[in-house]
Design an enzyme around this catalytic site. Structure first.
Site, PDB file in Angstrom:
ATOM      1  CG  ASP A   1       4.056   3.368  -5.279  1.00 54.73           C
ATOM      2  OD1 ASP A   1       3.136   2.971  -6.024  1.00 54.73           O
ATOM      3  OD2 ASP A   1       4.971   2.629  -4.869  1.00 54.73           O
TER       4      ASP A   1
ATOM      5  CB  SER B   1       3.832   2.450   4.354  1.00 54.98           C
ATOM      6  OG  SER B   1       4.825   1.473   4.158  1.00 54.98           O
TER       7      SER B   1
ATOM      8  CG  LEU C   1      -1.912  -1.176   1.293  1.00 58.24           C
ATOM      9  CD1 LEU C   1      -2.832  -1.026   2.490  1.00 58.24           C
ATOM     10  CD2 LEU C   1      -2.729  -1.290   0.021  1.00 58.24           C
TER      11      LEU C   1
END
Length: 389
Positions: free
Chosen positions: A173, A129, A127
């Protein structure tokens, strides 16, 4: 959930520094709906920010030294912002040193500050981070010292900070963490950084991430190898079709016609990339038309390609996607992220979520002896200031 995290972070800051923070920043993780391993192949990707975040609290301290505390790690470090940044053995600190380094080499002037942060983004689940960490930290310094850095440049500087740490990531991202909007996915052109938002109305379906709880060590070496194989594939294509500049100018027929000139692996990687770029465009059309079943079908197709042609899946992820294919209430599933572990992303009919999680957890435990984690996610806003009420 986020409210508890925000209050915890603010309270920790007050207790540590005996002062109210000046700025509170919320920086989200991201999912990618479709378009995997495409950001470094000049294609399109379709990510979104999610409602899992890192919360930062900042305050100037009128010195040349910054103190940064990672609440969840029970760890902290100090950095003299006037000195040259160097990598250390304490890996999490390097992402933040990389941000300070980016600010310095780009000529931004700022002073020392205190910062604490805490997160509810599951680490290692794909995800992103690290992107949330870099971009939230940079966003906070930008706000604290009125540096007037544009959002797109925060994303690009966050990416360069990660490169400095030693991870040669694409832009997806950081871009989605900073530029996300609630209930929207972002179609990003990875060649030009042009982007457009599409409504992410999944109507009767929920987004659920199933975390395999494994991370195979192949990841880094395989990632670099896939990049090399893609570069070899596009070189062969360009040599035979001079008008083609990258995979996104390429048709499936172009690749098939050159199969005899490519090694088996280079052909499979190239074939996957061209089809995946096309799937992103089809996914946007499906979302615009409210045809979530078509989106689900494309997700299954992506997983099949990632598993059999790009070869970045693993038995655990294939098992979860094969289970999903057998369930009427799951209309789409695929591995998300680099592969070799991490999560599958699933579209599950509303009302069936609990039953699916329970059934999959039981079967996964029986097959692998590993606990299956799960995360409900909603599509949220990109990096933002929290207005303390």
């Amino acid at each position: 959930m986020n409210d508890i995290l925000i209050q915890k972070t603010i309270t920790f800051f007050k207790d540590t520094f005996s002062a109210e923070p000046e700025k509170i920043v919320l920086s989200p993780g991201r999912i990618n709906i479709i378009g995997e391993h495409i950001d470094y192949n000049d294609g399109f990707v379709l990510p979104a920010a999610i409602d899992k975040i890192i919360c930062f609290a900042f305050k100037k301290n009128n010195s040349k030294t910054s103190k940064i505390v990672a609440i969840d790690l029970d760890d902290s470090f100090e950095v003299d912002i006037t000195t040259e940044m160097e990598l250390t053995d304490n890996v999490w600190t390097n992402y933040l040193r990389g941000v300070v380094n980016q600010l310095k080499i780009n000529g931004f002037v700022f002073e020392g500050f205190n910062c604490v942060f805490s997160s509810n983004i599951p680490v290692g689940s794909g995800l992103s981070s690290s992107a949330a960490l870099e971009c939230g930290f940079l966003f906070g310094i930008n706000e604290l010292f009125n540096l007037d850095i544009k959002r797109i440049d925060i994303a690009l500087m966050g990416q360069k900070a990660e490169h400095w740490v030693g991870i040669n990531c694409g832009i997806m991202d950081q871009f989605s963490s900073v530029m996300g909007q609630e209930n929207k996915v972002i179609k990003i052109d990875c060649r030009t950084l042009e982007f457009e938002y599409h409504n992410a109305n999944f109507s009767d379906y929920s987004l659920i991430l199933l975390d395999s709880n494994v991370k195979h060590s192949l990841m880094t070496s395989a990632y670099n190898q896939r990049r090399q194989q893609c570069e070899e594939g596009i070189t062969i294509i360009k040599n035979n079709f001079p008008e083609i500049k990258s995979f996104r100018d390429c048709t499936e027929q172009n690749v098939l016609s050159l199969q005899h000139l490519m090694s088996e692996d280079v052909f499979k990687r190239s074939h996957f990339v061209v089809k995946e770029i096309s799937r992103v465009t089809k996914a946007c059309e499906a979302l615009d038309n409210g045809d979530i079943e078509v989106l689900g079908k494309l997700m299954f197709e992506t997983h099949e390609g990632l598993s059999s042609e790009y070869e970045v899946s693993c038995p655990e992820l294939d098992f979860l996607v094969n289970l999903a294919k057998e369930e009427k209430s799951v209309i789409g599933s695929r591995l998300m992220g680099g592969g070799f572990g991490g999560c599958t992303i699933n579209l599950v009919k509303k009302g069936e979520e609990k039953a699916i999680k329970s059934k999959f957890s039981k079967l996964y435990m029986e097959a692998f002896g590993i606990e299956l984690k799960n995360y409900d996610v909603k599509i949220g806003n990109g990096t933002s200031l929290y207005k303390n009420k």
